[in-house]
Design a protein around this motif. Structure first.
Motif, PDB file in Angstrom:
ATOM      1  N   GLU A 128      -8.874   5.136  10.693  1.00  0.00           N
ATOM      2  CA  GLU A 128      -7.626   4.604  10.129  1.00  0.00           C
ATOM      3  C   GLU A 128      -6.820   5.686   9.387  1.00  0.00           C
ATOM      4  OE1 GLU A 128      -8.309   1.040   7.890  1.00  0.00           O
ATOM      5  OE2 GLU A 128      -9.665   0.209   9.400  1.00  0.00           O
ATOM      6  N   PRO A 129      -6.478   6.767  10.064  1.00  0.00           N
ATOM      7  CA  PRO A 129      -5.794   7.874   9.386  1.00  0.00           C
ATOM      8  C   PRO A 129      -4.427   7.512   8.818  1.00  0.00           C
ATOM      9  CG  PRO A 129      -5.734   8.156  11.762  1.00  0.00           C
ATOM     10  CD  PRO A 129      -6.686   7.043  11.490  1.00  0.00           C
ATOM     11  N   ILE A 130      -3.714   6.576   9.470  1.00  0.00           N
ATOM     12  CA  ILE A 130      -2.435   6.128   8.898  1.00  0.00           C
ATOM     13  C   ILE A 130      -2.433   4.618   8.652  1.00  0.00           C
ATOM     14  CG2 ILE A 130      -1.146   8.061   9.874  1.00  0.00           C
ATOM     15  CD1 ILE A 130      -0.003   6.130  11.956  1.00  0.00           C
ATOM     16  N   ASN A 131      -3.587   3.996   8.841  1.00  0.00           N
ATOM     17  CA  ASN A 131      -3.796   2.588   8.499  1.00  0.00           C
ATOM     18  C   ASN A 131      -2.682   1.695   9.046  1.00  0.00           C
ATOM     19  OD1 ASN A 131      -4.749   0.218   7.206  1.00  0.00           O
ATOM     20  ND2 ASN A 131      -5.613   1.434   5.561  1.00  0.00           N
ATOM     21  N   PHE A 132      -2.104   0.821   8.199  1.00  0.00           N
ATOM     22  CA  PHE A 132      -1.107  -0.129   8.692  1.00  0.00           C
ATOM     23  C   PHE A 132       0.278   0.478   8.844  1.00  0.00           C
ATOM     24  CE2 PHE A 132      -4.291  -3.274   7.311  1.00  0.00           C
ATOM     25  CZ  PHE A 132      -4.351  -4.037   8.471  1.00  0.00           C
ATOM     26  N   ASP A 133       0.404   1.793   8.680  1.00  0.00           N
ATOM     27  CA  ASP A 133       1.675   2.428   9.028  1.00  0.00           C
ATOM     28  C   ASP A 133       1.937   2.374  10.525  1.00  0.00           C
ATOM     29  OD1 ASP A 133       2.453   2.993   6.460  1.00  0.00           O
ATOM     30  OD2 ASP A 133       1.615   5.017   6.442  1.00  0.00           O
ATOM     31  N   TYR A 134       0.930   2.012  11.298  1.00  0.00           N
ATOM     32  CA  TYR A 134       1.176   1.728  12.711  1.00  0.00           C
ATOM     33  C   TYR A 134       2.096   0.516  12.881  1.00  0.00           C
ATOM     34  CZ  TYR A 134      -2.152   4.977  14.863  1.00  0.00           C
ATOM     35  OH  TYR A 134      -2.807   6.102  15.318  1.00  0.00           O
ATOM     36  N   ALA A 135       2.116  -0.354  11.894  1.00  0.00           N
ATOM     37  CA  ALA A 135       2.994  -1.535  11.889  1.00  0.00           C
ATOM     38  C   ALA A 135       2.943  -2.285  13.217  1.00  0.00           C
ATOM     39  CB  ALA A 135       4.425  -1.118  11.561  1.00  0.00           C
ATOM     40  N   PRO A 136       1.769  -2.809  13.610  1.00  0.00           N
ATOM     41  CA  PRO A 136       1.656  -3.450  14.923  1.00  0.00           C
ATOM     42  C   PRO A 136       2.515  -4.689  15.099  1.00  0.00           C
ATOM     43  CG  PRO A 136      -0.327  -3.802  13.608  1.00  0.00           C
ATOM     44  CD  PRO A 136       0.485  -2.784  12.890  1.00  0.00           C
ATOM     45  N   THR A 137       2.921  -5.328  14.007  1.00  0.00           N
ATOM     46  CA  THR A 137       3.775  -6.509  14.140  1.00  0.00           C
ATOM     47  C   THR A 137       5.229  -6.134  14.410  1.00  0.00           C
ATOM     48  OG1 THR A 137       2.319  -7.767  12.678  1.00  0.00           O
ATOM     49  CG2 THR A 137       4.531  -8.637  13.002  1.00  0.00           C
ATOM     50  N   ASP A 138       5.680  -5.018  13.876  1.00  0.00           N
ATOM     51  CA  ASP A 138       7.064  -4.591  14.063  1.00  0.00           C
ATOM     52  C   ASP A 138       7.236  -3.686  15.280  1.00  0.00           C
ATOM     53  OD1 ASP A 138       8.413  -5.635  11.520  1.00  0.00           O
ATOM     54  OD2 ASP A 138       6.700  -4.546  10.702  1.00  0.00           O
ATOM     55  N   ASN A 139       6.247  -2.850  15.535  1.00  0.00           N
ATOM     56  CA  ASN A 139       6.277  -1.996  16.713  1.00  0.00           C
ATOM     57  C   ASN A 139       5.638  -2.717  17.888  1.00  0.00           C
ATOM     58  OD1 ASN A 139       7.520   0.223  15.407  1.00  0.00           O
ATOM     59  ND2 ASN A 139       5.555   0.791  14.491  1.00  0.00           N
ATOM     60  N   SER A 140       5.855  -2.214  19.071  1.00  0.00           N
ATOM     61  CA  SER A 140       5.317  -2.858  20.266  1.00  0.00           C
ATOM     62  C   SER A 140       4.959  -1.792  21.291  1.00  0.00           C
ATOM     63  CB  SER A 140       6.347  -3.831  20.850  1.00  0.00           C
ATOM     64  OG  SER A 140       7.451  -3.121  21.398  1.00  0.00           O
ATOM     65  N   PRO A 141       4.225  -2.148  22.343  1.00  0.00           N
ATOM     66  CA  PRO A 141       3.864  -1.142  23.345  1.00  0.00           C
ATOM     67  C   PRO A 141       5.060  -0.423  23.967  1.00  0.00           C
ATOM     68  CG  PRO A 141       2.460  -3.065  23.578  1.00  0.00           C
ATOM     69  CD  PRO A 141       3.497  -3.417  22.545  1.00  0.00           C
ATOM     70  N   SER A 142       6.158  -1.122  24.177  1.00  0.00           N
ATOM     71  CA  SER A 142       7.328  -0.457  24.787  1.00  0.00           C
ATOM     72  C   SER A 142       8.303   0.101  23.761  1.00  0.00           C
ATOM     73  CB  SER A 142       8.066  -1.434  25.715  1.00  0.00           C
ATOM     74  OG  SER A 142       8.682  -2.467  24.970  1.00  0.00           O
ATOM     75  N   GLN A 143       8.217  -0.357  22.513  1.00  0.00           N
ATOM     76  CA  GLN A 143       9.069   0.134  21.430  1.00  0.00           C
ATOM     77  C   GLN A 143       8.169   0.523  20.255  1.00  0.00           C
ATOM     78  OE1 GLN A 143      12.405   0.544  21.615  1.00  0.00           O
ATOM     79  NE2 GLN A 143      12.403  -0.192  23.736  1.00  0.00           N
TER      80      GLN A 143
END
Length: 252
Positions: free
Chosen positions: A34-49
């Motif tokens: 988890e180097p950047i943890n929830f900065d991946y923001a999986p709810t706001d980001n998406s596979p194509s965006q």
């Protein structure tokens, strides 16, 4: 030289796997959790965006991995929040990206997340809900859950999250090369033969030796909301995903 990501829901042994790999892999490897943890923001980001939110943090992380590739060093990331960015990494990195698909039965995943207040209404109204994902997110797979979302228990929302990750995993699997995909069920996580196969998958000849420790839930407290395991039977699509992964007998 390899770049590897663990694909999982979390609460299924990612920390144990990180510690195991960190203690076995040669110095040319970096094992990260988890180097950047929830900065991946999986709810706001998406596979194509993948860069709708926190683009600079994500690009910096990509650049860090790219630099390791450039210097012929290997990298494995064991944290779970990257699950919607794996296609992006595969497109952007100048090397094949490998996936360790780590999964656990949905009931235990949801129960474990409830110990960390996932999907639980906070006591103080000004505090936000720890919502790992929801069906209105861009490119969610199980969008029909929007209609019933407010009426679901926290436990059921955890089951939904589990199924959403598995549905995305199934999509990845259809486009990933089989030689770059390694499936690792939680109950096999300490199987010496399986772990030796994993080392082969990582293109190392390390002999793993004896496995002394076993995975355990770091959060030994009680779930922070009511759990009724029979509620999974209300969700045939979640049961279907569970059956595909060999967990149907857990709920019969």
């Amino acid at each position: 030289m390899s770049v590897v990501f663990v694909l999982s829901t979390g609460r299924c042994g990612t920390q144990w796997l990180h510690q195991f790999l960190n203690s076995r892999l040669p110095d040319s490897w970096e094992a990260s959790h988890e180097p950047i943890n929830f900065d991946y923001a999986p709810t706001d980001n998406s596979p194509s965006q993948p860069l709708n939110k926190n683009p600079q943090k994500l690009l910096n992380h990509l650049a860090y991995i790219q630099n390791r590739v450039k210097n012929h060093q290997s990298y494995v990331e064991c944290g779970f929040p990257c699950w919607r960015h794996l296609g992006w990494f595969s497109e952007e990195l100048d090397c094949p990206v490998k996936i360790i698909y780590l999964h656990r039965d949905p009931v235990q995943v949801s129960r474990s997340w409830l110990k960390q207040n996932a999907f639980v209404q906070p006591i103080l109204p000004h505090l936000g809900i720890k919502e790992l994902f929801h069906p209105a997110a861009p490119e969610a797979q199980l969008t029909h859950y929007q209609n019933s979302w407010r009426g679901l228990t926290s436990f059921e929302k955890g089951l939904y999250y589990w199924a959403e990750v598995q549905a995305q995993a199934a999509r990845y699997k259809t486009v990933w090369s089989t030689e770059n995909w390694f499936e690792l069920p939680f109950h096999q996580l300490t199987d010496q033969c399986v772990l030796q196969d994993l080392m082969g998958f990582l293109d190392t000849d390390v002999e793993i030796g004896n496995i002394d420790a076993v995975p355990r839930d770091r959060f030994q407290g009680i779930e922070q909301d009511v759990v009724d395991e029979t509620l999974i039977r209300r969700h045939p699509d979640i049961l279907q995903e569970a059956e595909k992964l060999g967990y149907s007998s857990y709920f019969s």
